[in-house]
Design a protein around this motif. Structure first.
Motif, mmCIF file in Angstrom:
data_model
loop_
_atom_site.group_PDB
_atom_site.id
_atom_site.type_symbol
_atom_site.label_atom_id
_atom_site.label_comp_id
_atom_site.label_asym_id
_atom_site.label_seq_id
_atom_site.Cartn_x
_atom_site.Cartn_y
_atom_site.Cartn_z
ATOM 1 N N LYS A 63 62.216 76.212 66.458
ATOM 2 C CA LYS A 63 60.884 76.730 66.790
ATOM 3 C C LYS A 63 60.004 76.897 65.554
ATOM 4 C CE LYS A 63 62.238 79.273 70.966
ATOM 5 N NZ LYS A 63 62.401 80.615 71.577
ATOM 6 N N ASN A 64 60.648 77.115 64.403
ATOM 7 C CA ASN A 64 59.888 77.360 63.173
ATOM 8 C C ASN A 64 59.934 76.162 62.224
ATOM 9 O OD1 ASN A 64 59.084 80.427 63.194
ATOM 10 N ND2 ASN A 64 61.187 80.337 63.963
ATOM 11 N N ARG A 65 60.107 74.982 62.782
ATOM 12 C CA ARG A 65 60.139 73.765 61.960
ATOM 13 C C ARG A 65 58.837 73.593 61.173
ATOM 14 N NH1 ARG A 65 63.446 69.974 65.845
ATOM 15 N NH2 ARG A 65 65.150 69.313 64.485
ATOM 16 N N ARG A 66 57.713 73.832 61.843
ATOM 17 C CA ARG A 66 56.426 73.640 61.168
ATOM 18 C C ARG A 66 56.268 74.596 59.995
ATOM 19 N NH1 ARG A 66 52.141 72.989 66.245
ATOM 20 N NH2 ARG A 66 53.062 71.067 67.105
ATOM 21 N N ILE A 67 56.718 75.839 60.199
ATOM 22 C CA ILE A 67 56.627 76.821 59.109
ATOM 23 C C ILE A 67 57.526 76.411 57.950
ATOM 24 C CG2 ILE A 67 57.065 79.226 58.483
ATOM 25 C CD1 ILE A 67 56.347 79.992 61.339
ATOM 26 N N ALA A 68 58.740 75.939 58.276
ATOM 27 C CA ALA A 68 59.655 75.485 57.235
ATOM 28 C C ALA A 68 59.074 74.284 56.495
ATOM 29 C CB ALA A 68 61.005 75.123 57.850
ATOM 30 N N LEU A 123 55.885 73.460 56.156
ATOM 31 C CA LEU A 123 54.762 73.914 55.325
ATOM 32 C C LEU A 123 55.263 74.676 54.104
ATOM 33 C CD1 LEU A 123 51.705 74.246 54.952
ATOM 34 C CD2 LEU A 123 51.827 76.297 56.378
ATOM 35 N N SER A 124 56.290 75.512 54.279
ATOM 36 C CA SER A 124 56.832 76.284 53.161
ATOM 37 C C SER A 124 57.407 75.374 52.085
ATOM 38 C CB SER A 124 57.911 77.244 53.665
ATOM 39 O OG SER A 124 57.382 78.152 54.614
ATOM 40 N N CYS A 125 58.087 74.304 52.513
ATOM 41 C CA CYS A 125 58.652 73.358 51.547
ATOM 42 C C CYS A 125 57.559 72.698 50.716
ATOM 43 C CB CYS A 125 59.476 72.297 52.280
ATOM 44 S SG CYS A 125 61.015 72.923 52.995
ATOM 45 N N TYR A 134 62.958 69.958 52.722
ATOM 46 C CA TYR A 134 62.889 70.008 54.184
ATOM 47 C C TYR A 134 64.077 69.269 54.808
ATOM 48 C CZ TYR A 134 61.273 69.573 58.959
ATOM 49 O OH TYR A 134 61.200 69.629 60.318
#
Length: 286
Positions: free
Chosen positions: A229-234, A236-238, A261
């Motif tokens: 569910k938090n792939r996009r956040i991960a 972006l964080s990378c 990522y």
């Protein structure tokens, strides 16, 4: 605790003693002797001290070996800079490592030998940790813990090699080319090796992400659906971390962020496999 204030050393000591007690209780349960947990707590502290002392000895042994071979090791570690220097020389830019302090080179050399010694002794330190915790593990837990220890050491070395051979030469080349447009860049001996070691350790730590996340997934703390569910956040964080670590160009950013990522995706795959193979009677309490 709220009236007296937080006491970190007392808190760590309490957690440490509680952990040793749980280890003693698990060993007693495995051996079938329920009184052993109360009888052997001091022996567990002595055992921990023995393994810690052995780890320190391994560290000093490999640091001494590194010091004996310091010159070829330093020459090898300067390989990325020498390649960059050759490219810059072809472009009419001359750069040499310099020192602004008498003891700068000596201090940096000792630091490098110590860090190389730590890296080389890591499998032996992991072996001492394994010897200490293995008696308190059930057979199924031993299999998973053994794989985790081997994977953590292997991935740490893989991250260091990935950073040293693929990322760092390109990083230095782009960073120097970009900075030379604005100023006469003077690279000191300490600055180069500190940057080199920091980046190598960063990539070594990044490659540990699958092991850490997999253990959290094994414990049920971090299920795979949370990461999915938090792939996009991960993602972006990378790229944010990559932008901080890399020179200001797209290729360098991608070279840093995409492997980070990729480690997250590997973790998702491993946690999903753990959840698929988990059944109520095979579930492990960590």
């Amino acid at each position: 605790m709220s009236r007296m204030g937080f006491k970190p050393f007392q808190y760590i000591s309490t957690m440490f003693n509680a952990g040793l007690r749980r280890k003693a209780e698990r060993e007693a349960a495995l051996s079938g002797n329920k009184t052993e947990a109360q009888m052997s707590l001091f022996e567990h502290i002595k055992e921990l001290r023995k393994h810690a002392l052995r780890s320190v000895i391994w560290l000093f042994v490999f640091s001494g070996i590194s010091f004996a071979f310091m010159e070829p090791l330093l020459h090898f570690l300067k390989t990325p800079y020498e390649k960059v220097l050759q490219n810059l020389h072809d472009q009419g830019v001359t750069q040499q490592l310099s020192s602004i302090s008498i003891f700068e080179v000596i201090t940096v050399n000792f630091k490098i030998c110590f860090l190389i010694g730590f890296s080389l002794s890591l499998p032996f330190i992991a072996r001492e940790i394994w010897k200490f915790i293995a008696p308190a593990l059930y057979e199924k837990e031993k299999q998973i813990a053994r794989l985790s220890v081997i994977a953590s050491v292997t991935l740490f070395y893989a991250g260091i090699c990935f950073g040293f051979f693929l990322i760092i030469p390109y990083f230095f080349s782009n960073a120097l080319s970009w900075a030379s447009q604005y100023a006469q860049v003077m690279i000191t001996y300490e600055n180069y090796f500190n940057s080199l070691i920091t980046m190598m350790l960063i990539f070594g730590a990044v490659f540990e992400v699958p092991v850490i996340l997999s253990l959290l997934g094994l414990a049920g703390i971090l299920p795979s659906n949370v990461l999915i569910k938090n792939r996009r956040i991960a993602f972006l964080s990378c790229f944010i971390i990559g932008a901080i670590l890399s020179p200001p160009d797209v290729i360098s950013l991608c070279l840093v962020a995409i492997p980070m990522y990729f480690m997250v995706e590997i973790s998702i795959y491993i946690i999903k496999k753990i959840e698929e193979n988990r059944s109520p009677k095979n579930e492990i309490t960590v």
